[in-house]
Design a protein around this motif. Structure first.
Motif, PDB file in Angstrom:
ATOM      1  N   LEU A 230       0.824  -1.207   0.000  1.00 30.28           N
ATOM      2  CA  LEU A 230       0.000   0.000   0.000  1.00 30.28           C
ATOM      3  C   LEU A 230       0.855   1.253   0.000  1.00 30.28           C
ATOM      4  O   LEU A 230       0.563   2.222  -0.704  1.00 30.28           O
ATOM      5  CB  LEU A 230      -0.935  -0.013   1.207  1.00 30.28           C
ATOM      6  N   TRP A 231       1.948   1.224   0.762  1.00 27.58           N
ATOM      7  CA  TRP A 231       2.845   2.382   0.806  1.00 27.58           C
ATOM      8  C   TRP A 231       3.495   2.617  -0.549  1.00 27.58           C
ATOM      9  O   TRP A 231       3.598   3.761  -1.006  1.00 27.58           O
ATOM     10  CB  TRP A 231       3.910   2.173   1.877  1.00 27.58           C
ATOM     11  N   SER A 232       3.930   1.551  -1.219  1.00 27.18           N
ATOM     12  CA  SER A 232       4.529   1.727  -2.534  1.00 27.18           C
ATOM     13  C   SER A 232       3.480   2.147  -3.564  1.00 27.18           C
ATOM     14  O   SER A 232       3.793   2.871  -4.511  1.00 27.18           O
ATOM     15  CB  SER A 232       5.238   0.455  -2.979  1.00 27.18           C
ATOM     16  N   PHE A 233       2.236   1.726  -3.395  1.00 27.70           N
ATOM     17  CA  PHE A 233       1.168   2.150  -4.303  1.00 27.70           C
ATOM     18  C   PHE A 233       0.896   3.640  -4.175  1.00 27.70           C
ATOM     19  O   PHE A 233       0.661   4.327  -5.163  1.00 27.70           O
ATOM     20  CB  PHE A 233      -0.108   1.358  -4.009  1.00 27.70           C
TER      21      PHE A 233
ATOM     22  N   LEU B  81       3.601   0.425 -14.322  1.00 30.49           N
ATOM     23  CA  LEU B  81       4.085  -0.898 -13.946  1.00 30.49           C
ATOM     24  C   LEU B  81       4.368  -0.978 -12.450  1.00 30.49           C
ATOM     25  O   LEU B  81       4.093  -2.003 -11.820  1.00 30.49           O
ATOM     26  CB  LEU B  81       5.334  -1.252 -14.749  1.00 30.49           C
ATOM     27  N   ASN B  82       4.883   0.089 -11.846  1.00 26.51           N
ATOM     28  CA  ASN B  82       5.122   0.096 -10.398  1.00 26.51           C
ATOM     29  C   ASN B  82       3.820  -0.048  -9.623  1.00 26.51           C
ATOM     30  O   ASN B  82       3.766  -0.763  -8.614  1.00 26.51           O
ATOM     31  CB  ASN B  82       5.822   1.385  -9.967  1.00 26.51           C
ATOM     32  N   THR B  83       2.776   0.617 -10.055  1.00 25.60           N
ATOM     33  CA  THR B  83       1.500   0.515  -9.353  1.00 25.60           C
ATOM     34  C   THR B  83       0.894  -0.878  -9.507  1.00 25.60           C
ATOM     35  O   THR B  83       0.321  -1.409  -8.554  1.00 25.60           O
ATOM     36  CB  THR B  83       0.509   1.573  -9.854  1.00 25.60           C
ATOM     37  N   LEU B  84       1.034  -1.482 -10.693  1.00 29.73           N
ATOM     38  CA  LEU B  84       0.525  -2.838 -10.881  1.00 29.73           C
ATOM     39  C   LEU B  84       1.278  -3.845 -10.021  1.00 29.73           C
ATOM     40  O   LEU B  84       0.670  -4.759  -9.436  1.00 29.73           O
ATOM     41  CB  LEU B  84       0.616  -3.235 -12.359  1.00 29.73           C
ATOM     42  N   LEU B  85       2.598  -3.676  -9.901  1.00 32.42           N
ATOM     43  CA  LEU B  85       3.377  -4.582  -9.055  1.00 32.42           C
ATOM     44  C   LEU B  85       3.029  -4.418  -7.582  1.00 32.42           C
ATOM     45  O   LEU B  85       2.977  -5.404  -6.841  1.00 32.42           O
ATOM     46  CB  LEU B  85       4.870  -4.343  -9.280  1.00 32.42           C
ATOM     47  N   SER B  86       2.770  -3.192  -7.148  1.00 31.87           N
ATOM     48  CA  SER B  86       2.395  -3.001  -5.741  1.00 31.87           C
ATOM     49  C   SER B  86       1.007  -3.581  -5.463  1.00 31.87           C
ATOM     50  O   SER B  86       0.774  -4.131  -4.379  1.00 31.87           O
ATOM     51  CB  SER B  86       2.459  -1.527  -5.359  1.00 31.87           C
ATOM     52  N   LEU B  87       0.099  -3.498  -6.425  1.00 32.72           N
ATOM     53  CA  LEU B  87      -1.206  -4.142  -6.251  1.00 32.72           C
ATOM     54  C   LEU B  87      -1.076  -5.664  -6.146  1.00 32.72           C
ATOM     55  O   LEU B  87      -1.732  -6.296  -5.312  1.00 32.72           O
ATOM     56  CB  LEU B  87      -2.132  -3.777  -7.413  1.00 32.72           C
ATOM     57  N   GLU B  88      -0.214  -6.251  -6.971  1.00 34.78           N
ATOM     58  CA  GLU B  88      -0.002  -7.688  -6.897  1.00 34.78           C
ATOM     59  C   GLU B  88       0.655  -8.083  -5.578  1.00 34.78           C
ATOM     60  O   GLU B  88       0.353  -9.136  -5.015  1.00 34.78           O
ATOM     61  CB  GLU B  88       0.856  -8.158  -8.069  1.00 34.78           C
ATOM     62  N   PHE B  89       1.551  -7.237  -5.059  1.00 34.13           N
ATOM     63  CA  PHE B  89       2.195  -7.514  -3.778  1.00 34.13           C
ATOM     64  C   PHE B  89       1.175  -7.491  -2.642  1.00 34.13           C
ATOM     65  O   PHE B  89       1.212  -8.339  -1.750  1.00 34.13           O
ATOM     66  CB  PHE B  89       3.295  -6.482  -3.544  1.00 34.13           C
ATOM     67  N   MET B  90       0.238  -6.537  -2.705  1.00 34.30           N
ATOM     68  CA  MET B  90      -0.823  -6.499  -1.695  1.00 34.30           C
ATOM     69  C   MET B  90      -1.714  -7.733  -1.793  1.00 34.30           C
ATOM     70  O   MET B  90      -2.119  -8.302  -0.768  1.00 34.30           O
ATOM     71  CB  MET B  90      -1.675  -5.239  -1.851  1.00 34.30           C
ATOM     72  N   MET B  91      -2.016  -8.156  -3.007  1.00 35.64           N
ATOM     73  CA  MET B  91      -2.858  -9.338  -3.179  1.00 35.64           C
ATOM     74  C   MET B  91      -2.169 -10.603  -2.665  1.00 35.64           C
ATOM     75  O   MET B  91      -2.816 -11.490  -2.106  1.00 35.64           O
ATOM     76  CB  MET B  91      -3.243  -9.529  -4.650  1.00 35.64           C
ATOM     77  N   LEU B  92      -0.857 -10.693  -2.826  1.00 38.50           N
ATOM     78  CA  LEU B  92      -0.136 -11.844  -2.276  1.00 38.50           C
ATOM     79  C   LEU B  92      -0.167 -11.837  -0.754  1.00 38.50           C
ATOM     80  O   LEU B  92      -0.275 -12.888  -0.114  1.00 38.50           O
ATOM     81  CB  LEU B  92       1.303 -11.854  -2.777  1.00 38.50           C
ATOM     82  N   GLY B  93      -0.085 -10.656  -0.144  1.00 35.96           N
ATOM     83  CA  GLY B  93      -0.200 -10.561   1.307  1.00 35.96           C
ATOM     84  C   GLY B  93      -1.580 -10.967   1.792  1.00 35.96           C
ATOM     85  O   GLY B  93      -1.720 -11.672   2.807  1.00 35.96           O
ATOM     86  N   ILE B  94      -2.610 -10.550   1.069  1.00 37.55           N
ATOM     87  CA  ILE B  94      -3.977 -10.939   1.437  1.00 37.55           C
ATOM     88  C   ILE B  94      -4.172 -12.442   1.258  1.00 37.55           C
ATOM     89  O   ILE B  94      -4.810 -13.100   2.080  1.00 37.55           O
ATOM     90  CB  ILE B  94      -4.993 -10.124   0.604  1.00 37.55           C
TER      91      ILE B  94
END
Length: 100
Positions: A20-23, A31-44
């Motif tokens: 969320l912080w990187s988003f 591409l940075n925003t898409l990767l941060s969304l995927e990182f949040m989804m992996l955490g969830i």
């Protein structure tokens, strides 16, 4: 001494908040925003899998969630490819003059 499951929960919550912080802070490229969304989804997903281990062996909700995450990733990457082909880059500063 902390329990192993508490450390897993803290790690997953840290993963979500760092995504969320990187988003919020690094929004120069799409591409940075898409990767941060995927990182949040992996955490969830990590939290969901920890919860399913506590409840029982029900994994169908996790598989459904992973299917939705993959579909979201595919849509995001296809939009990224379309934007790079039409505008030449993925900077957010160049998106204010989008043309149909």
């Amino acid at each position: 001494m902390m329990n192993f499951s508490v450390l897993n929960i803290i790690g997953a919550v840290f993963m979500i908040f760092s995504g969320l912080w990187s988003f919020v802070s690094y929004h120069k490229h799409l591409l940075n925003t898409l990767l941060s969304l995927e990182f949040m989804m992996l955490g969830i997903f990590w939290l969901m899998s920890l919860q399913s281990l506590n409840i029982g062996s029900e994994i169908y909700l996790g598989l459904f969630f992973l299917t939705l995450v993959v579909c979201e990733g595919v849509v995001g990457l296809s939009l990224l490819i379309y934007i790079v082909r039409s505008h030449g880059n993925d900077y957010f500063k160049s998106f204010n003059v989008l043309e149909c």
